[in-house]
Design an enzyme around this catalytic site. Structure first.
Site, PDB file in Angstrom:
ATOM      1  N   SER A 123     -15.661  26.845 -18.580  1.00 41.96           N
ATOM      2  CA  SER A 123     -14.933  27.995 -18.434  1.00 41.96           C
ATOM      3  C   SER A 123     -15.438  28.945 -17.356  1.00 41.96           C
ATOM      4  CB  SER A 123     -14.447  28.955 -19.567  1.00 41.96           C
ATOM      5  OG  SER A 123     -15.498  28.761 -20.466  1.00 41.96           O
ATOM      6  N   HIS A 144      -9.954  22.286 -17.271  1.00 36.17           N
ATOM      7  CA  HIS A 144     -10.301  23.248 -18.187  1.00 36.17           C
ATOM      8  C   HIS A 144      -9.078  23.565 -19.260  1.00 36.17           C
ATOM      9  CE1 HIS A 144     -10.860  28.115 -18.581  1.00 36.17           C
ATOM     10  NE2 HIS A 144     -11.398  27.439 -19.611  1.00 36.17           N
ATOM     11  N   GLU A 156      -6.305  23.915 -16.418  1.00 31.65           N
ATOM     12  CA  GLU A 156      -6.666  24.377 -15.072  1.00 31.65           C
ATOM     13  C   GLU A 156      -7.280  23.184 -14.490  1.00 31.65           C
ATOM     14  OE1 GLU A 156      -7.106  29.223 -14.874  1.00 31.65           O
ATOM     15  OE2 GLU A 156      -8.896  28.155 -15.455  1.00 31.65           O
TER      16      GLU A 156
HETATM   17  P1  NAI Z   1     -19.432  24.626 -29.042  1.00 25.49           P
HETATM   18  O1  NAI Z   1     -20.894  25.261 -29.201  1.00 25.49           O
HETATM   19  O2  NAI Z   1     -18.274  24.787 -30.343  1.00 25.49           O
HETATM   20  O3  NAI Z   1     -19.769  22.787 -29.078  1.00 25.49           O
HETATM   21  C1  NAI Z   1     -20.467  22.501 -28.141  1.00 25.49           C
HETATM   22  C2  NAI Z   1     -20.857  21.079 -28.545  1.00 25.49           C
HETATM   23  O4  NAI Z   1     -21.673  20.141 -27.592  1.00 25.49           O
HETATM   24  C3  NAI Z   1     -21.849  21.133 -29.670  1.00 25.49           C
HETATM   25  O5  NAI Z   1     -21.448  20.481 -30.927  1.00 25.49           O
HETATM   26  C4  NAI Z   1     -23.302  20.536 -29.201  1.00 25.49           C
HETATM   27  O6  NAI Z   1     -24.104  19.931 -30.394  1.00 25.49           O
HETATM   28  C5  NAI Z   1     -22.940  19.857 -28.129  1.00 25.49           C
HETATM   29  N1  NAI Z   1     -23.885  19.587 -27.170  1.00 25.49           N
HETATM   30  C6  NAI Z   1     -24.527  20.639 -26.707  1.00 25.49           C
HETATM   31  N2  NAI Z   1     -25.392  20.239 -25.551  1.00 25.49           N
HETATM   32  C7  NAI Z   1     -25.043  18.592 -25.804  1.00 25.49           C
HETATM   33  C8  NAI Z   1     -25.343  17.570 -24.870  1.00 25.49           C
HETATM   34  N3  NAI Z   1     -26.500  17.569 -23.824  1.00 25.49           N
HETATM   35  N4  NAI Z   1     -24.955  16.254 -24.811  1.00 25.49           N
HETATM   36  C9  NAI Z   1     -24.084  16.131 -26.045  1.00 25.49           C
HETATM   37  N5  NAI Z   1     -23.376  17.248 -26.795  1.00 25.49           N
HETATM   38  C10 NAI Z   1     -24.087  18.485 -26.443  1.00 25.49           C
HETATM   39  O7  NAI Z   1     -18.597  25.090 -27.772  1.00 25.49           O
HETATM   40  P2  NAI Z   1     -17.229  25.108 -27.513  1.00 25.49           P
HETATM   41  O8  NAI Z   1     -16.472  26.441 -27.553  1.00 25.49           O
HETATM   42  O9  NAI Z   1     -16.610  23.692 -27.765  1.00 25.49           O
HETATM   43  O10 NAI Z   1     -17.333  25.011 -25.763  1.00 25.49           O
HETATM   44  C11 NAI Z   1     -17.719  23.656 -25.190  1.00 25.49           C
HETATM   45  C12 NAI Z   1     -17.379  23.922 -23.595  1.00 25.49           C
HETATM   46  O11 NAI Z   1     -16.062  24.423 -23.401  1.00 25.49           O
HETATM   47  C13 NAI Z   1     -18.246  25.075 -22.945  1.00 25.49           C
HETATM   48  O12 NAI Z   1     -18.445  24.547 -21.535  1.00 25.49           O
HETATM   49  C14 NAI Z   1     -17.230  26.046 -22.894  1.00 25.49           C
HETATM   50  O13 NAI Z   1     -17.323  27.133 -21.803  1.00 25.49           O
HETATM   51  C15 NAI Z   1     -15.769  25.445 -22.614  1.00 25.49           C
HETATM   52  N6  NAI Z   1     -14.658  26.214 -23.263  1.00 25.49           N
HETATM   53  C16 NAI Z   1     -14.753  26.832 -24.381  1.00 25.49           C
HETATM   54  C17 NAI Z   1     -13.560  27.579 -24.685  1.00 25.49           C
HETATM   55  C18 NAI Z   1     -13.666  28.276 -26.051  1.00 25.49           C
HETATM   56  O14 NAI Z   1     -12.648  29.100 -26.249  1.00 25.49           O
HETATM   57  N7  NAI Z   1     -14.668  28.010 -26.877  1.00 25.49           N
HETATM   58  C19 NAI Z   1     -12.123  27.654 -24.035  1.00 25.49           C
HETATM   59  C20 NAI Z   1     -12.423  26.934 -22.963  1.00 25.49           C
HETATM   60  C21 NAI Z   1     -13.638  26.152 -22.452  1.00 25.49           C
END
Ligand code: NAI
Length: 505
Positions: A123, A144, A156
């Site tokens: 994001s 996105h 997006e």
């Molecule tokens: P989260 O922290 O809930 O989940 C991330 C997951 O990725 C975790 O389960 C973690 O174990 C895993 N992970 C971390 N490094 C890893 C790797 N190298 N290989 C494989 N798995 C790995 O995060 P969330 O909120 O789901 O966000 C994920 C992405 O989506 C980020 O880039 C965030 O900026 C983006 N995003 C988040 C939004 C939100 O409202 N939370 C909205 C839109 C985009």
């Protein structure tokens, strides 16, 4: 290039809130989906949670039991990254860290087929920066989604400097086939939504800081006059102040600290205090059990309204006058320049000047200014402010008039462009700059704000409805009142004004 065929296997990496949601969307659209997370067991756990969620939808009669079973059959946890080698699209939704994402994308590039599209759900990280160093940067694109991905329509589709246009088009068509509302954006800080939405939060925060009104009243104005689903304080309490403040700071820094995006000290104080919003039990509001929710303050009058004299063309206030007439109030028309007079009071829509300034400029006494409403015919509340010399009797007449048509009134301290008006023109100004800089089309900017953050009207279409001339006038008056760059009208608005054009012809 058209949408990816259903036969294409989709891999989602990161089984957190976003990854799990995206995996569900792709599986429901008919793709086989492999979900991988570096934390052992996380992918299987996420699939079990999807199953549970779909089970509830079946129980509520919102989903056929067969659709749940088919979706589940298509979802598979992957234990190792190299199980994803056959994917035609990999979407990463891992932790928001440039270096970690870059390392993963490098691994994927050597693992996946040469025709596999690599997508990032980031994001805030530049797609251009993520692609740098890849052997085939043209196949990396931003995809996105918004949270929760199965519910929110917007996607997006973000192109970095190297992204091939056919890849972006393919992902756009694929998102459409998945039942989403895709928009195309160039990779610039905040993409569309996280950039154009900044003033929605910033203007309310500023009004609070300047003691123009309280949180509950300002929130009520944005909801009941502006037509927004939530006001800025309740919304940021829901998002979490740590998250919302971090996005503001990242956009501010990414635009080389353009003062327009200056973060709010009021919000920083909440973050510093650990008042993160609903999740911590306290933000602008208190969410503890039995905590009383403050109510918006409303002016009330028992007076019998006088005749309202309408002098000349009422412009944007015409629907309000129709409403007053239907409510049985007496209106009388006479020549003039758009002002309304009742008792001693002069009533007008704000043009962005302070009430006291306008009263002095135009030699008006007992001036009361009205805030903007999305729809004056149905607004349940309006904001008003008045000049320093306006008498209590004049204010009372205005309140009596509007109360008689069922409109609650919020008193705002004399402040340029009140609340809804300043929020809307600032959103339109930011949208105009995004358009000026080629971030996205006018149609996609408006669609993004409606589908991504539920705005009742796209900010550019809203500026068209207000009139480009009026929008520029309000911004210029805001800029003059504050003496700040923050409100300078976008060149795009000035250009439209000079050309006699608007955003959506
Ligand atoms: P989260 O922290 O809930 O989940 C991330 C997951 O990725 C975790 O389960 C973690 O174990 C895993 N992970 C971390 N490094 C890893 C790797 N190298 N290989 C494989 N798995 C790995 O995060 P969330 O909120 O789901 O966000 C994920 C992405 O989506 C980020 O880039 C965030 O900026 C983006 N995003 C988040 C939004 C939100 O409202 N939370 C909205 C839109 C985009």
């Amino acid at each position: 290039m058209t949408a990816l065929s259903h036969n294409v296997m989709v891999a989602v990496i990161g089984a957190g809130a976003m990854g799990a949601g995206i995996a569900q969307v792709a599986a429901q659209a008919g793709h086989r989906v492999q979900l991988y997370d570096s934390r052992p067991g996380a992918a299987a756990q996420a699939i079990a949670a999807i199953d549970q969620h779909l089970g509830k939808r079946v129980a509520n009669g919102k989903l056929a039991a067969s659709a749940r079973a088919e979706c589940l059959a298509r979802l598979r946890p992957a234990a190792q990254l190299d199980e994803l080698a056959d994917a035609g699209l990999v979407i990463e939704a891992i932790v928001e860290k440039l270096e970690v994402k870059r390392e993963l994308l490098g691994q994927l590039e050597s693992l996946c087929r040469s025709d596999c599209i690599l997508a990032s759900n980031t994001s805030s990280i530049s797609i251009t920066q993520l692609a740098a160093g890849l052997a085939h940067p043209q196949r990396l694109v931003g995809m996105h989604f918004f949270n929760p991905a199965p519910v929110m329509a917007l996607v997006e589709v973000v192109s970095g400097l190297a992204t091939a246009s056919q890849i972006a088009e393919c992902i756009k068509d694929t998102a459409l086939a998945w039942g989403k509302q895709p928009v195309l954006a160039r990779s610039t800080p905040g993409f569309i939504v996280n950039r154009v939405a900044r003033p929605f939060y910033a203007e309310s925060l500023r009004l609070l800081q300047e003691q123009v009104s309280d949180c509950a009243s300002l929130d009520a104005l944005l909801r009941e006059a502006g037509g927004f689903a939530m006001g800025a304080f309740e919304l940021t309490d829901l998002i979490g102040h740590d998250v919302n403040y971090a996005v503001t700071c990242s956009v501010f820094d990414a635009y080389y600290q353009d003062r327009r995006f200056t973060p709010s000290l009021v919000q920083k104080a909440l973050v510093d205090a650990g008042y993160l919003g609903r999740k911590s039990g306290r933000g602008f509001y208190d969410y503890h059990q039995h905590a009383l929710r403050p109510q918006p303050l409303s002016l009330e009058s028992q007076a019998v309204p006088d005749t309202l004299f309408v002098e000349g063309e009422p412009g944007l206030l015409a629907p309000l006058l129709e409403r007053l007439a239907s409510a049985g109030l007496v209106l009388s028309h006479r020549p003039g320049n758009g002002l309304l007079r009742i008792g001693q009071a002069t009533l007008a829509l704000s043009d962005g000047r302070l009430a006291s300034q306008r009263a002095r400029d135009e030699g008006l006494s007992n001036l009361v200014l009205l805030d903007l409403a999305l729809d004056y015919a149905s607004a349940r509340r309006l904001g008003i402010s008045w000049a320093a010399d306006t008498s209590p009797a004049a204010i009372d007449q205005v309140v009596a008039l509007l109360n008689a048509a069922g409109i609650a009134l919020t008193a705002l301290r004399d402040s340029p462009a009140l609340c809804v008006l300043r929020t809307v023109v600032c959103l339109a100004n930011e949208g105009a700059d995004a358009l000026l800089h080629g971030v996205a089309s006018a149609a996609d900017i408006d669609l993004a704000m409606c589908a991504g953050v539920n705005y009742p009207c796209g900010p550019l279409a809203w500026a068209d409805a207000l009139g480009i001339g009026y929008t520029v006038q309000v911004l210029s008056n805001l800029q003059a009142a504050y003496g700040e760059e923050r409100y300078r009208p976008s060149l795009h608005l000035r250009r439209l004004l000079a050309e006699g054009a608007c955003f959506h012809e």
